[in-house]
Write a protein that holds these residues in place. Structure first.
Motif, PDB file in Angstrom:
ATOM      1  N   GLY A  16       0.809  -1.218   0.000  1.00  0.00           N
ATOM      2  CA  GLY A  16       0.000   0.000   0.000  1.00  0.00           C
ATOM      3  C   GLY A  16       0.842   1.267   0.000  1.00  0.00           C
ATOM      4  N   GLY A  17       1.991   1.220  -0.650  1.00  0.00           N
ATOM      5  CA  GLY A  17       2.855   2.393  -0.736  1.00  0.00           C
ATOM      6  C   GLY A  17       3.750   2.626   0.470  1.00  0.00           C
ATOM      7  N   ARG A  18       3.710   1.722   1.454  1.00  0.00           N
ATOM      8  CA  ARG A  18       4.543   1.866   2.653  1.00  0.00           C
ATOM      9  C   ARG A  18       5.467   0.666   2.799  1.00  0.00           C
ATOM     10  N   VAL A  19       6.689   0.915   3.227  1.00  0.00           N
ATOM     11  CA  VAL A  19       7.644  -0.164   3.448  1.00  0.00           C
ATOM     12  C   VAL A  19       7.265  -0.886   4.733  1.00  0.00           C
ATOM     13  N   LEU A  20       7.175  -2.205   4.663  1.00  0.00           N
ATOM     14  CA  LEU A  20       6.848  -3.030   5.813  1.00  0.00           C
ATOM     15  C   LEU A  20       8.007  -2.971   6.805  1.00  0.00           C
ATOM     16  N   SER A  21       7.696  -2.727   8.073  1.00  0.00           N
ATOM     17  CA  SER A  21       8.749  -2.615   9.085  1.00  0.00           C
ATOM     18  C   SER A  21       8.354  -3.375  10.346  1.00  0.00           C
ATOM     19  N   ASN A  22       9.264  -3.458  11.276  1.00  0.00           N
ATOM     20  CA  ASN A  22       9.076  -4.129  12.566  1.00  0.00           C
ATOM     21  C   ASN A  22       8.727  -5.604  12.401  1.00  0.00           C
ATOM     22  N   VAL A  23       9.325  -6.246  11.416  1.00  0.00           N
ATOM     23  CA  VAL A  23       9.080  -7.660  11.138  1.00  0.00           C
ATOM     24  C   VAL A  23      10.057  -8.510  11.952  1.00  0.00           C
ATOM     25  N   VAL A  24       9.510  -9.535  12.612  1.00  0.00           N
ATOM     26  CA  VAL A  24      10.356 -10.432  13.395  1.00  0.00           C
ATOM     27  C   VAL A  24      10.450 -11.827  12.778  1.00  0.00           C
ATOM     28  N   SER A  25       9.517 -12.150  11.862  1.00  0.00           N
ATOM     29  CA  SER A  25       9.532 -13.457  11.220  1.00  0.00           C
ATOM     30  C   SER A  25       8.804 -13.352   9.887  1.00  0.00           C
ATOM     31  N   ILE A  26       9.214 -14.189   8.943  1.00  0.00           N
ATOM     32  CA  ILE A  26       8.584 -14.195   7.628  1.00  0.00           C
ATOM     33  C   ILE A  26       8.390 -15.641   7.180  1.00  0.00           C
ATOM     34  N   ALA A  27       7.313 -15.888   6.449  1.00  0.00           N
ATOM     35  CA  ALA A  27       7.037 -17.222   5.908  1.00  0.00           C
ATOM     36  C   ALA A  27       6.513 -17.054   4.486  1.00  0.00           C
ATOM     37  N   ALA A  28       6.759 -18.041   3.645  1.00  0.00           N
ATOM     38  CA  ALA A  28       6.316 -17.954   2.255  1.00  0.00           C
ATOM     39  C   ALA A  28       5.694 -19.267   1.816  1.00  0.00           C
ATOM     40  N   GLY A  29       4.624 -19.148   1.058  1.00  0.00           N
ATOM     41  CA  GLY A  29       3.955 -20.302   0.475  1.00  0.00           C
ATOM     42  C   GLY A  29       4.058 -20.227  -1.034  1.00  0.00           C
ATOM     43  N   ASN A  30       3.126 -20.832  -1.714  1.00  0.00           N
ATOM     44  CA  ASN A  30       3.102 -20.796  -3.170  1.00  0.00           C
ATOM     45  C   ASN A  30       2.446 -19.499  -3.624  1.00  0.00           C
ATOM     46  N   ARG A  31       3.226 -18.557  -4.101  1.00  0.00           N
ATOM     47  CA  ARG A  31       2.763 -17.281  -4.646  1.00  0.00           C
ATOM     48  C   ARG A  31       2.220 -16.320  -3.595  1.00  0.00           C
ATOM     49  N   PHE A  32       2.586 -16.493  -2.334  1.00  0.00           N
ATOM     50  CA  PHE A  32       2.222 -15.528  -1.298  1.00  0.00           C
ATOM     51  C   PHE A  32       3.266 -15.555  -0.191  1.00  0.00           C
ATOM     52  N   SER A  33       3.299 -14.476   0.576  1.00  0.00           N
ATOM     53  CA  SER A  33       4.197 -14.378   1.722  1.00  0.00           C
ATOM     54  C   SER A  33       3.442 -13.752   2.879  1.00  0.00           C
ATOM     55  N   MET A  34       3.980 -13.927   4.080  1.00  0.00           N
ATOM     56  CA  MET A  34       3.379 -13.315   5.255  1.00  0.00           C
ATOM     57  C   MET A  34       4.483 -12.950   6.244  1.00  0.00           C
ATOM     58  N   ALA A  35       4.188 -11.967   7.088  1.00  0.00           N
ATOM     59  CA  ALA A  35       5.169 -11.515   8.060  1.00  0.00           C
ATOM     60  C   ALA A  35       4.513 -11.372   9.420  1.00  0.00           C
ATOM     61  N   LEU A  36       5.252 -11.743  10.456  1.00  0.00           N
ATOM     62  CA  LEU A  36       4.860 -11.524  11.840  1.00  0.00           C
ATOM     63  C   LEU A  36       5.564 -10.258  12.301  1.00  0.00           C
ATOM     64  N   LYS A  37       4.782  -9.310  12.791  1.00  0.00           N
ATOM     65  CA  LYS A  37       5.355  -8.049  13.247  1.00  0.00           C
ATOM     66  C   LYS A  37       5.595  -8.090  14.752  1.00  0.00           C
ATOM     67  N   SER A  38       6.438  -7.202  15.238  1.00  0.00           N
ATOM     68  CA  SER A  38       6.815  -7.191  16.649  1.00  0.00           C
ATOM     69  C   SER A  38       5.642  -6.925  17.583  1.00  0.00           C
ATOM     70  N   ASP A  39       4.548  -6.368  17.075  1.00  0.00           N
ATOM     71  CA  ASP A  39       3.373  -6.122  17.919  1.00  0.00           C
ATOM     72  C   ASP A  39       2.422  -7.321  17.966  1.00  0.00           C
ATOM     73  N   GLY A  40       2.812  -8.460  17.375  1.00  0.00           N
ATOM     74  CA  GLY A  40       1.997  -9.666  17.418  1.00  0.00           C
ATOM     75  C   GLY A  40       0.935  -9.746  16.345  1.00  0.00           C
ATOM     76  N   THR A  41       0.978  -8.853  15.360  1.00  0.00           N
ATOM     77  CA  THR A  41       0.034  -8.902  14.247  1.00  0.00           C
ATOM     78  C   THR A  41       0.704  -9.564  13.043  1.00  0.00           C
ATOM     79  N   VAL A  42      -0.124  -9.967  12.084  1.00  0.00           N
ATOM     80  CA  VAL A  42       0.361 -10.640  10.888  1.00  0.00           C
ATOM     81  C   VAL A  42      -0.147  -9.902   9.659  1.00  0.00           C
ATOM     82  N   VAL A  43       0.708  -9.742   8.671  1.00  0.00           N
ATOM     83  CA  VAL A  43       0.307  -9.195   7.374  1.00  0.00           C
ATOM     84  C   VAL A  43       0.685 -10.213   6.304  1.00  0.00           C
ATOM     85  N   ALA A  44      -0.084 -10.219   5.216  1.00  0.00           N
ATOM     86  CA  ALA A  44       0.185 -11.152   4.129  1.00  0.00           C
ATOM     87  C   ALA A  44      -0.024 -10.447   2.807  1.00  0.00           C
TER      88      ALA A  44
END
Length: 98
Positions: free
Chosen positions: A27-55
């Protein structure tokens, strides 16, 4: 062979290049505060330091439909067409347990 980032699964922004600057832009913003990342088939997701997840990426299997109530996540994992989150939020865990 298909392009590895045509749905933005690597960088958040679709491109015809397999190269990444190491940042993810959503959405035009650089993803930050990431503590873990995972990737599947044609998608990725990140765990942020505040305990939320984005994909991001291709959502054909609806694996990117993260519940709004998901919080207190401590670990994530991804596979071919699924994603998993371990949370300490008991109410969320009970609601989405299958």
């Amino acid at each position: 062979m298909g392009r590895e980032n045509d749905n933005g699964e690597a960088t958040g922004v679709p491109s015809t290049s397999n190269l990444s600057s190491g940042t993810v832009e959503l959405g035009g913003r650089v993803l930050s505060n990431v503590v873990s990342i995972a990737a599947g088939n044609r998608f990725s997701m990140a765990l942020k330091s505040d305990g939320t997840v984005v994909a991001w990426g291709d959502n054909m299997g609806r694996q990117l439909n993260i519940p709004d109530a998901l919080s207190n996540v401590v670990a994530i994992a991804a596979g071919y067409d699924y994603c998993l989150a371990i949370t300490t939020n008991r109410a969320v865990a009970e609601k989405f347990r299958h």
